[in-house]
Design an enzyme around this catalytic site. Structure first.
Site, short mmCIF file in Angstrom:
data_model
loop_
_atom_site.label_atom_id
_atom_site.label_comp_id
_atom_site.label_asym_id
_atom_site.label_seq_id
_atom_site.Cartn_x
_atom_site.Cartn_y
_atom_site.Cartn_z
N TYR A 1 0.85 -1.20 0.00
CA TYR A 1 0.00 0.00 0.00
C TYR A 1 0.87 1.23 0.00
CZ TYR A 1 -4.99 -0.64 0.12
OH TYR A 1 -6.28 -0.85 -0.25
N GLU B 1 -0.57 4.79 -0.60
CA GLU B 1 -1.37 5.99 -0.86
C GLU B 1 -0.52 7.24 -0.65
OE1 GLU B 1 -4.30 4.18 1.52
OE2 GLU B 1 -5.92 5.00 0.28
N ASP C 1 -6.66 14.03 -25.27
CA ASP C 1 -6.75 12.63 -24.86
C ASP C 1 -6.02 11.79 -25.92
OD1 ASP C 1 -7.40 10.01 -24.38
OD2 ASP C 1 -9.52 10.40 -23.98
N THR D 1 -3.49 6.31 -22.29
CA THR D 1 -3.41 4.97 -21.71
C THR D 1 -2.03 4.44 -22.06
OG1 THR D 1 -4.39 4.02 -23.69
CG2 THR D 1 -5.87 4.47 -21.87
N LYS E 1 -2.04 0.76 -25.21
CA LYS E 1 -2.47 0.68 -26.62
C LYS E 1 -1.23 0.79 -27.50
CE LYS E 1 -7.21 2.24 -25.72
NZ LYS E 1 -7.35 3.02 -24.48
N ARG F 1 -1.71 -2.38 -18.85
CA ARG F 1 -3.03 -1.75 -18.86
C ARG F 1 -3.08 -0.65 -17.79
NH1 ARG F 1 -7.33 -2.80 -21.34
NH2 ARG F 1 -6.19 -4.48 -22.34
#
Ligand code: DSN
Length: 426
Positions: free
Chosen positions: A53, A55, A199, A225, A228, A234
């Site tokens: 973790y 954060e 984008d 992203t 792609k 991903r």
């Protein structure tokens, strides 16, 4: 307490993983938003970083034990900044959709007006679709491709901007086969005092490979992203001008997300390094050359290409000229049987529903990773046309399935086998 076994206890998932490896590597993968990512990227995603973790951000975490994680994320941030030539990078977005929503939260108030490309003309759900949080929270006004040449009409974008005075203009697409001109969007944004978000989800790899215009100098924020054309794991990411850095970071965490996926961030760092390699530029240009060759070969087979062709990694095929009765849905299912994977897609002003459609979207990032070139693209077009013409003949589809297997076996994406089973230095 020991783990019950080193694998999925009843091996059900192992069997499915093996089946998916087989599907991916014995068929032709033509989904425009997919790719084969490298063995190093896959191994990073399967690493112990998933146990942690973290954060917060490097140097400012809410949990102990993050010295190594800080190193991983700092490398990813630096590589993203350097790859895109950007002032600031946030590598935590779990997806492109999240990245977009984070930008809206950072730059807008609920109800603010935004311009975005209509989903049924090639935009994205997060560009203001009424069923998506973007369309529910903000007042999106849609621009469309023009009825004539089926390209984005910058005069229409300007007219809508002058009429609606948006706070933000979104440039970017998921199903648009033509080049986007970031400078033209910047000029409209400047004229109406709007911010500009680009984008680059689909074309990030083409941009960093120098095959498409670079939006970073022109946009306030660029989202993308990583899985792609960029060929990484991903996920999503954001690069922006320094003036927006604080607001963007705050919108990602704690605004939209909790614990970052540091195993995926490590994989992003690897992909950013791979994309900085000179060979990646050759790859990006070959994706475009292959799409162009495939589009031409499909046109020779009697298909109509939306906008007449492509200058990026994808094409949208209008099936009606080839066979008026053939829907995108049936074509997708037929081609699945033949081992050719792609997706049904609406064409502009499609009379059929998005579940049926009159078109297909076809992309070349995966086959280009495999090493296919223009010659193979005409073979692929021939296989598609034959399968669709013979769609009621199971014997013919089975024969094409074997031809597909033979073709892709000559271009293995993973010559050393399934990367998640292979050892790091095999
Ligand atoms: N699902 C992605 C695509 O296929 O383009 C967009 O989110």
């Amino acid at each position: 307490m020991p783990f019950p076994s080193d694998s999925d206890p009843d091996l059900e998932i192992e069997g499915l993983l093996a089946a998916e490896f087989e599907r991916q590597t014995t068929g032709i993968q033509l989904i425009a938003s997919e790719n084969f990512t490298s063995p190093a990227v896959i191994r990073a995603m399967g690493s112990v970083l998933t146990n942690k973790y973290s954060e917060g951000y490097p140097g400012k975490r809410y949990y102990g034990g993050n010295a190594v994680i800080d190193g991983v994320e700092a490398v990813a941030i630096e590589r993203a900044r350097s790859l895109f030539g950007a002032e600031h990078a946030n590598v935590q977005p779990h997806s492109g959709a999240n990245a977009n929503m984070c930008v809206y939260q950072a730059l807008l108030q609920p109800g603010d007006t935004v311009l975005g490309l209509s989903l049924d003309h090639g935009g994205h759900l997060t560009h203001g679709s009424p069923v998506n949080a973007s369309g529910l929270q903000y007042h999106f006004v849609a621009y469309k491709v023009s009825g004539g040449d089926e390209r984005i009409d910058m005069d229409q974008v300007r007219d809508l901007a002058l009429e609606h005075r948006p706070k933000l203009i979104v440039a970017g697409t998921t199903s648009y086969p033509r080049r986007l001109e970031p400078e033209a969007f910047r000029s409209v944004a400047d004229e109406v005092g709007a911010l500009l978000m680009f984008d680059a989800a689909h074309i990030a790899g083409l941009i960093v490979g120098g095959a498409h215009p670079d939006p970073v100098p022109h946009a306030d924020v660029v989202t993308f992203t990583t899985h792609k054309t960029l060929r990484g794991p991903r996920g999503g990411a954001i690069v922006c001008r320094e003036e927006h850095a604080k607001a963007i970071d705050k919108a990602v965490f704690p605004g939209w997300q909790g614990g970052p996926l540091e195993h995926v961030i490590a994989a992003k760092a690897i992909a950013f390094r791979e994309a900085a390699d000179p060979a990646f530029s050759k790859y990006a240009h070959q994706i475009v050359a292959n799409a162009s060759a495939l589009a031409k070969a499909l046109a020779d087979e009697g298909f109509r290409l939306v906008s007449g062709g492509t200058d990026n990694h994808m094409m949208v095929v209008d099936l009606r000229a080839f066979d008026d009765d053939l829907t995108g849905k049936v074509a997708q299912l037929t081609l699945d049987e033949a081992g050719i994977t792609l997706n049904k897609n609406t064409v502009p002003d499609d009379p059929r529903s998005p579940f049926v459609t009159s078109g297909l979207r076809i992309g070349t990032p995966s086959v280009t990773t495999q090493g296919m070139a223009e010659g193979e693209m005409s073979t692929v077009a021939g296989l598609i046309a034959r399968a669709l013409r013979g769609r009621d003949d199971a014997g013919q589809l089975a024969a094409i399935r074997e031809e597909v297997r033979t073709l892709v076996t000559a271009f293995p994406a993973y010559p050393n086998g399934d990367p998640h089973l292979a050892t790091a230095h095999a």
